[in-house]
Design a protein around this motif. Sequence first.
Motif, mmCIF file in Angstrom:
data_model
loop_
_atom_site.group_PDB
_atom_site.id
_atom_site.type_symbol
_atom_site.label_atom_id
_atom_site.label_comp_id
_atom_site.label_asym_id
_atom_site.label_seq_id
_atom_site.Cartn_x
_atom_site.Cartn_y
_atom_site.Cartn_z
ATOM 1 N N TRP A 95 35.144 27.705 -0.549
ATOM 2 C CA TRP A 95 33.780 27.159 -0.681
ATOM 3 C C TRP A 95 32.736 28.269 -0.570
ATOM 4 O O TRP A 95 31.728 28.271 -1.266
ATOM 5 N N ASN A 96 32.999 29.240 0.303
ATOM 6 C CA ASN A 96 32.049 30.342 0.516
ATOM 7 C C ASN A 96 31.822 31.190 -0.723
ATOM 8 O O ASN A 96 30.852 31.944 -0.797
ATOM 9 N N MET A 97 32.741 31.071 -1.679
ATOM 10 C CA MET A 97 32.595 31.857 -2.909
ATOM 11 C C MET A 97 31.302 31.513 -3.657
ATOM 12 O O MET A 97 30.853 32.269 -4.507
ATOM 13 N N SER A 98 30.735 30.353 -3.355
ATOM 14 C CA SER A 98 29.487 29.955 -4.031
ATOM 15 C C SER A 98 28.349 30.921 -3.720
ATOM 16 O O SER A 98 27.400 31.029 -4.472
ATOM 17 N N TYR A 99 28.459 31.587 -2.553
ATOM 18 C CA TYR A 99 27.373 32.461 -2.122
ATOM 19 C C TYR A 99 27.805 33.918 -2.176
ATOM 20 O O TYR A 99 28.990 34.229 -2.053
ATOM 21 N N TYR A 100 26.820 34.810 -2.303
ATOM 22 C CA TYR A 100 27.140 36.238 -2.231
ATOM 23 C C TYR A 100 27.735 36.568 -0.868
ATOM 24 O O TYR A 100 27.360 35.972 0.152
ATOM 25 N N SER A 101 28.599 37.554 -0.864
ATOM 26 C CA SER A 101 29.151 38.014 0.420
ATOM 27 C C SER A 101 28.066 38.813 1.161
ATOM 28 O O SER A 101 27.052 39.188 0.556
ATOM 29 N N ASP A 102 28.305 39.080 2.446
ATOM 30 C CA ASP A 102 27.340 39.855 3.238
ATOM 31 C C ASP A 102 27.371 41.311 2.764
ATOM 32 O O ASP A 102 28.368 42.015 2.973
ATOM 33 N N PRO A 103 26.292 41.799 2.154
ATOM 34 C CA PRO A 103 26.341 43.169 1.626
ATOM 35 C C PRO A 103 26.419 44.224 2.738
ATOM 36 O O PRO A 103 26.852 45.338 2.504
ATOM 37 N N HIS A 104 25.997 43.840 3.960
ATOM 38 C CA HIS A 104 26.100 44.780 5.089
ATOM 39 C C HIS A 104 27.491 44.754 5.719
ATOM 40 O O HIS A 104 27.825 45.598 6.525
ATOM 41 N N CYS A 105 28.280 43.758 5.349
ATOM 42 C CA CYS A 105 29.663 43.602 5.848
ATOM 43 C C CYS A 105 29.692 43.656 7.380
ATOM 44 O O CYS A 105 30.608 44.252 7.967
ATOM 45 N N HIS A 106 28.685 43.050 8.018
ATOM 46 C CA HIS A 106 28.541 43.185 9.474
ATOM 47 C C HIS A 106 29.794 42.781 10.239
ATOM 48 O O HIS A 106 30.288 43.534 11.069
ATOM 49 N N SER A 148 22.419 51.087 -3.767
ATOM 50 C CA SER A 148 21.785 51.506 -5.023
ATOM 51 C C SER A 148 22.766 51.422 -6.176
ATOM 52 O O SER A 148 22.449 51.804 -7.302
ATOM 53 N N PHE A 149 23.995 51.010 -5.870
ATOM 54 C CA PHE A 149 25.042 50.999 -6.891
ATOM 55 C C PHE A 149 25.697 49.628 -7.014
ATOM 56 O O PHE A 149 25.714 49.015 -8.068
ATOM 57 N N ASN A 150 26.255 49.138 -5.883
ATOM 58 C CA ASN A 150 26.902 47.829 -5.891
ATOM 59 C C ASN A 150 26.902 47.257 -4.479
ATOM 60 O O ASN A 150 27.863 47.461 -3.729
ATOM 61 N N PRO A 151 25.817 46.542 -4.090
ATOM 62 C CA PRO A 151 25.714 46.065 -2.698
ATOM 63 C C PRO A 151 26.876 45.160 -2.287
ATOM 64 O O PRO A 151 27.278 45.149 -1.137
ATOM 65 N N PHE A 152 27.408 44.393 -3.239
ATOM 66 C CA PHE A 152 28.479 43.434 -2.891
ATOM 67 C C PHE A 152 29.835 44.016 -3.260
ATOM 68 O O PHE A 152 30.611 43.433 -4.001
ATOM 69 N N ASN A 153 30.121 45.204 -2.739
ATOM 70 C CA ASN A 153 31.365 45.878 -3.147
ATOM 71 C C ASN A 153 32.603 45.208 -2.567
ATOM 72 O O ASN A 153 33.700 45.412 -3.068
ATOM 73 N N LEU A 154 32.441 44.428 -1.513
ATOM 74 C CA LEU A 154 33.579 43.655 -0.991
ATOM 75 C C LEU A 154 33.239 42.170 -1.104
ATOM 76 O O LEU A 154 32.179 41.728 -0.647
ATOM 77 N N ASN A 155 34.141 41.405 -1.686
ATOM 78 C CA ASN A 155 33.860 39.962 -1.818
ATOM 79 C C ASN A 155 34.218 39.227 -0.526
ATOM 80 O O ASN A 155 34.917 39.766 0.348
#
Length: 366
Positions: free
Chosen positions: A52-63, A238-245
């Motif tokens: 279900w979480n796939m509907s939203y972007y992942s956390d780009p900070h990967c906290h 500056s390149f790909n904020p969502f590098n990890l899904n």
Amino acid sequence: MSIFLVDEYKDMEPYVPGEQPKDKPYIKLNANETSMPPSPKVFEAISKSEIWNMSYYSDPHCHEFRRAVAEIYHVKEEEVFVGNGADEVLSFVLMSFFRRGMKIYFPDITYGFYRTYAKTYGLDMEEIPVKDDFSIDINDYMELDGDIIFANPNNPTGLTIPTADIERLVKRNPNRMVIVDEAYADYSGETCLPLAVKYPNLVVVRTFSKSRNMAGAHIGFAVSSRDIIEDMNKIKFSFNPFNLNSVTMAAGIAAVKDVDYLHNCVTRIVKNRENFQKELESIGFHVIPSKANFVFCYHDAIDSGILCEKLKEEGILTRHFADEKLTKYLRITIGTEQEMDVVLIAIREILDEVRQKQSVKEKKAC
Ligand code: PMP
């Protein structure tokens, strides 16, 4: 090639990953992966809610993921960068801290991707020859005028550079960056990770592809000073904020927390490596004493390229390199006990066949 490809990429030599034939089932020992599954905690973590979480972007900070990694390795979240495999993490290191024409040094026998990166980023690479026994003498790197990258343990030899040597190098050269790729460090038991937060010119890179049995998830991370990690995140954003899904991160968080499972898998592979090495030596192989999850070896009675082909016919994939300095050897990943038993049976049969052919030839010659 299209007319649009930029000139500097025209004679780029892309990295060639280990083959993945699908014509029949293989015992896959050609890319230092494993057939062992990820931690059972990973199976639990990829639940329906994660889908279900796939509907939203992942956390780009990967906290959450960075916090989990930081906790396990006794560093701070701000000292951890996570990415899509060690390859991407290394790429972000180079993108952040190197520009065209800058010098980079690495051993002439090492992970082939370093050469590819150097070409991709237009770096002035210099390959330092390893010793005849494939070992790396840290003194060859002490007085250079550029940054350095090592794989420790090295691929494809499995040999290590003592941590104390790396510390000496880092201390002596505070204005040069030293990148240590520890893709296989869980198998060697030696690590520079604690040093990476002590010295501001050291970056240590790790992967989940090997000891955590998660090559398909493709997760890597770097540990370094807060400033280095901040710079890398600036470039990432500056390149790909969502590098990890989000699914991969959920898997990574579960895996990194399961320290017992990691230790059990590593212990098993190390035991299999030691047994396999002994067995190979007992049938006449020359084996480099590996500290990784693979062995680099050859037998006088058979060309390693032919052995690789014959093993493939038997359903076993291994890695043979065409490079002049490596072509004598075959790299065999260490798998489960059963897999290594099958490999040994196949190797013995191939050697018997070679010997039989040889004795027929000798009889004819008489
Ligand atoms: N570094 C080394 C030394 C390797 O051998 C490999 C795997 N081929 C990698 C990095 C790549 O790791 P990842 O799968 O995390 O990109």
